[in-house]
Design a protein around this motif. Structure first.
Motif, mmCIF file in Angstrom:
data_model
loop_
_atom_site.group_PDB
_atom_site.id
_atom_site.type_symbol
_atom_site.label_atom_id
_atom_site.label_comp_id
_atom_site.label_asym_id
_atom_site.label_seq_id
_atom_site.Cartn_x
_atom_site.Cartn_y
_atom_site.Cartn_z
ATOM 1 N N HIS A 1 3.586 6.388 -5.364
ATOM 2 C CA HIS A 1 3.566 6.731 -6.786
ATOM 3 C C HIS A 1 2.228 7.292 -7.250
ATOM 4 C CE1 HIS A 1 7.496 5.071 -7.424
ATOM 5 N NE2 HIS A 1 7.121 3.980 -6.799
ATOM 6 N N SER A 2 1.167 6.878 -6.561
ATOM 7 C CA SER A 2 -0.154 7.308 -7.013
ATOM 8 C C SER A 2 -0.936 7.864 -5.838
ATOM 9 C CB SER A 2 -0.908 6.134 -7.635
ATOM 10 O OG SER A 2 -1.192 5.180 -6.635
ATOM 11 N N ILE A 3 -2.034 8.520 -6.178
ATOM 12 C CA ILE A 3 -2.814 9.185 -5.154
ATOM 13 C C ILE A 3 -4.288 8.868 -5.377
ATOM 14 C CG2 ILE A 3 -2.852 11.296 -6.557
ATOM 15 C CD1 ILE A 3 -2.801 12.860 -3.896
ATOM 16 N N ALA A 4 -5.016 8.657 -4.281
ATOM 17 C CA ALA A 4 -6.447 8.350 -4.393
ATOM 18 C C ALA A 4 -7.184 9.616 -4.799
ATOM 19 C CB ALA A 4 -6.968 7.832 -3.056
ATOM 20 N N VAL A 5 -7.830 9.575 -5.959
ATOM 21 C CA VAL A 5 -8.527 10.748 -6.471
ATOM 22 C C VAL A 5 -10.036 10.552 -6.444
ATOM 23 C CG1 VAL A 5 -8.863 12.256 -8.466
ATOM 24 C CG2 VAL A 5 -6.590 11.361 -7.960
ATOM 25 N N TRP A 6 -10.484 9.429 -7.035
ATOM 26 C CA TRP A 6 -11.929 9.181 -7.128
ATOM 27 C C TRP A 6 -12.362 8.296 -5.967
ATOM 28 C CZ3 TRP A 6 -12.431 12.884 -10.167
ATOM 29 C CH2 TRP A 6 -11.708 13.022 -11.346
ATOM 30 N N ASP B 1 0.827 -1.207 0.000
ATOM 31 C CA ASP B 1 0.000 0.000 0.000
ATOM 32 C C ASP B 1 0.858 1.252 0.000
ATOM 33 O OD1 ASP B 1 -2.394 -1.127 -0.200
ATOM 34 O OD2 ASP B 1 -3.064 -0.757 1.858
ATOM 35 N N ALA B 2 1.877 1.211 0.833
ATOM 36 C CA ALA B 2 2.745 2.380 0.940
ATOM 37 C C ALA B 2 3.430 2.661 -0.387
ATOM 38 C CB ALA B 2 3.792 2.149 2.035
ATOM 39 N N ALA B 3 3.882 1.568 -1.042
ATOM 40 C CA ALA B 3 4.539 1.737 -2.339
ATOM 41 C C ALA B 3 3.563 2.313 -3.350
ATOM 42 C CB ALA B 3 5.087 0.398 -2.830
ATOM 43 N N ARG C 1 -7.282 5.552 -8.317
ATOM 44 C CA ARG C 1 -5.947 6.137 -8.133
ATOM 45 C C ARG C 1 -5.384 6.712 -9.423
ATOM 46 N NH1 ARG C 1 -4.620 4.680 -3.046
ATOM 47 N NH2 ARG C 1 -2.628 5.749 -3.245
ATOM 48 N N LYS C 2 -4.650 7.793 -9.267
ATOM 49 C CA LYS C 2 -3.962 8.389 -10.409
ATOM 50 C C LYS C 2 -2.528 8.712 -10.042
ATOM 51 C CE LYS C 2 -6.200 11.314 -13.148
ATOM 52 N NZ LYS C 2 -7.055 12.458 -13.607
ATOM 53 N N ARG C 3 -1.700 8.781 -11.067
ATOM 54 C CA ARG C 3 -0.288 9.168 -10.878
ATOM 55 C C ARG C 3 -0.257 10.574 -10.278
ATOM 56 N NH1 ARG C 3 1.200 9.365 -16.362
ATOM 57 N NH2 ARG C 3 1.446 11.600 -16.279
ATOM 58 N N ARG C 4 0.721 10.813 -9.411
ATOM 59 C CA ARG C 4 0.762 12.101 -8.738
ATOM 60 C C ARG C 4 0.946 13.258 -9.701
ATOM 61 N NH1 ARG C 4 1.050 12.402 -3.237
ATOM 62 N NH2 ARG C 4 1.248 10.394 -2.240
ATOM 63 N N SER C 5 1.885 13.103 -10.631
ATOM 64 C CA SER C 5 2.142 14.220 -11.545
ATOM 65 C C SER C 5 2.634 13.736 -12.884
ATOM 66 C CB SER C 5 3.185 15.165 -10.941
ATOM 67 O OG SER C 5 4.370 14.424 -10.690
ATOM 68 N N ARG D 1 -0.373 9.936 -21.330
ATOM 69 C CA ARG D 1 0.154 8.591 -21.093
ATOM 70 C C ARG D 1 -0.275 8.030 -19.746
ATOM 71 N NH1 ARG D 1 3.757 8.081 -25.149
ATOM 72 N NH2 ARG D 1 4.527 10.041 -25.987
ATOM 73 N N GLU D 2 -1.590 8.057 -19.541
ATOM 74 C CA GLU D 2 -2.127 7.407 -18.342
ATOM 75 C C GLU D 2 -3.447 6.760 -18.713
ATOM 76 O OE1 GLU D 2 -3.300 10.016 -15.172
ATOM 77 O OE2 GLU D 2 -3.851 11.613 -16.549
ATOM 78 N N ASN D 3 -3.834 5.767 -17.904
ATOM 79 C CA ASN D 3 -5.058 5.029 -18.187
ATOM 80 C C ASN D 3 -6.184 5.568 -17.319
ATOM 81 O OD1 ASN D 3 -7.092 3.195 -18.587
ATOM 82 N ND2 ASN D 3 -5.737 1.399 -18.528
#
Lengths: 180, 117
Positions: free
Chosen positions: A14-19, A8-10, A176-180, A165-167
């Motif tokens: 790299h990613s952040i909970a958005v939705w 989870d930490a890993a 989850r989405k990539r942070r930046s 370049r993201e799904n």
């Protein structure tokens, strides 16, 4: 069990909970209900009406969630001005639209357009039962507008996914989405 | 109020209004669905038609009228109207002739057909 917190930490590094989960559930059940309503429109009236009522309920819950839900679910976070939408679309056409963690202005406008046209389709659908043919024509028009918007929505999701370049489909499933 | 909240409120009120409309329709304000159910039961089992007699002021939706006429072999059904205890509709009779059909609003029985002028 011990491996999970580390994983989870890993993931969260790299990613952040958005939705949030409610938003994702609403999104996919609404999509499924619309597909069901569309497919049963001419053939299976009980199911068609059931799907219509489900759509109506999802619109109401989404609106409430848009008032008091988490940050990225709030309408205040994504309902754009027409000027913002145009500026974003121009940038998109030029292939240099900025990436948004939440909804981009075109996506935000699409949500409002889809919910409004689904509401119109529900209203004319209910009225078709009592008023008959003249309203049925409006109902079909509203349903066609919904379908057209869904297709533009899909095109937007695919186009924006390729550009950054993201799904984005996966993001609407995992949240989850990539942070930046 | 902010723009976003305004949109959310508008959608919420709209959804509530449509929901209210649907509930009112189901309850029979202008669209007595009980009649529609009955007419379909009659289609399935014509001998049960007498069960309908205890419902005095039945009515049916235009859709139910359409289904009923279709089951009797009518096609191209249009202009379904309720008038004074009966329904009338334009349709093509099983033989292909254009007619006006009159139905009893309580039982769904076809009262008479008239050749269209």
């Amino acid at each position: 069990m011990t491996a999970e917190p580390a994983a989870d930490a890993a993931a969260s590094w790299h990613s952040i909970a958005v939705w949030d989960p409610v938003l994702r559930l609403l999104h996919w059940t609404l999509a499924a209900s619309f597909a069901l309503a569309w497919l049963t429109g001419e053939a299976w009236m009980d199911m068609h009406e059931g799907a219509g009522y489900a759509i109506l309920a999802f619109i109401a819950v989404r609106a409430v969630w848009g008032l008091c839900g988490p940050r990225h679910a709030r309408f205040d976070a994504f309902v754009p001005t027409p000027r913002e939408v145009l500026a974003y679309l121009r940038a998109l056409a030029a292939g240099r639209a900025p990436r948004y963690l939440g909804h981009n202005p075109a996506g935000g406008a699409m949500i409002v357009a889809l919910l409004a046209s689904l509401l119109t389709a529900s209203a004319t659908g209910v009225l078709t039962d009592s008023l008959g043919e003249p309203v049925e024509a409006l109902h079909e028009l509203a349903a066609n507008v919904c379908l057209a918007l869904v297709l533009v929505h899909l095109a937007g999701v695919i186009g924006t996914s390729l550009l950054h370049r993201e799904n984005l489909v996966a993001a609407m499933i995992t949240g989850r989405k990539r942070r930046s | 109020m902010t723009r976003g909240n305004l949109v959310a409120f508008a959608l919420l009120i709209g959804a509530a209004a449509v929901g209210g409309m649907a509930v009112a329709a189901e309850r029979g304000a202008g669209v007595p669905l009980v009649g529609a159910d009955r007419i379909m039961a009659d289609e399935a089992n014509p001998t049960r038609a007498t069960e309908a007699e205890d419902i005095v002021h039945g009515g049916v939706t235009t859709r139910a009228v359409e289904k009923h006429l279709t089951s009797q072999g009518y096609t191209a059904i249009r202009d379904i109207e309720r008038d004074d205890g009966h329904y009338e509709a334009g349709a093509r009779a099983p033989g292909g002739k254009r007619v006006e059909v009159y139905l009893d609003a309580d039982t769904g029985d076809i009262l008479r057909t008239e050749a269209e002028q």
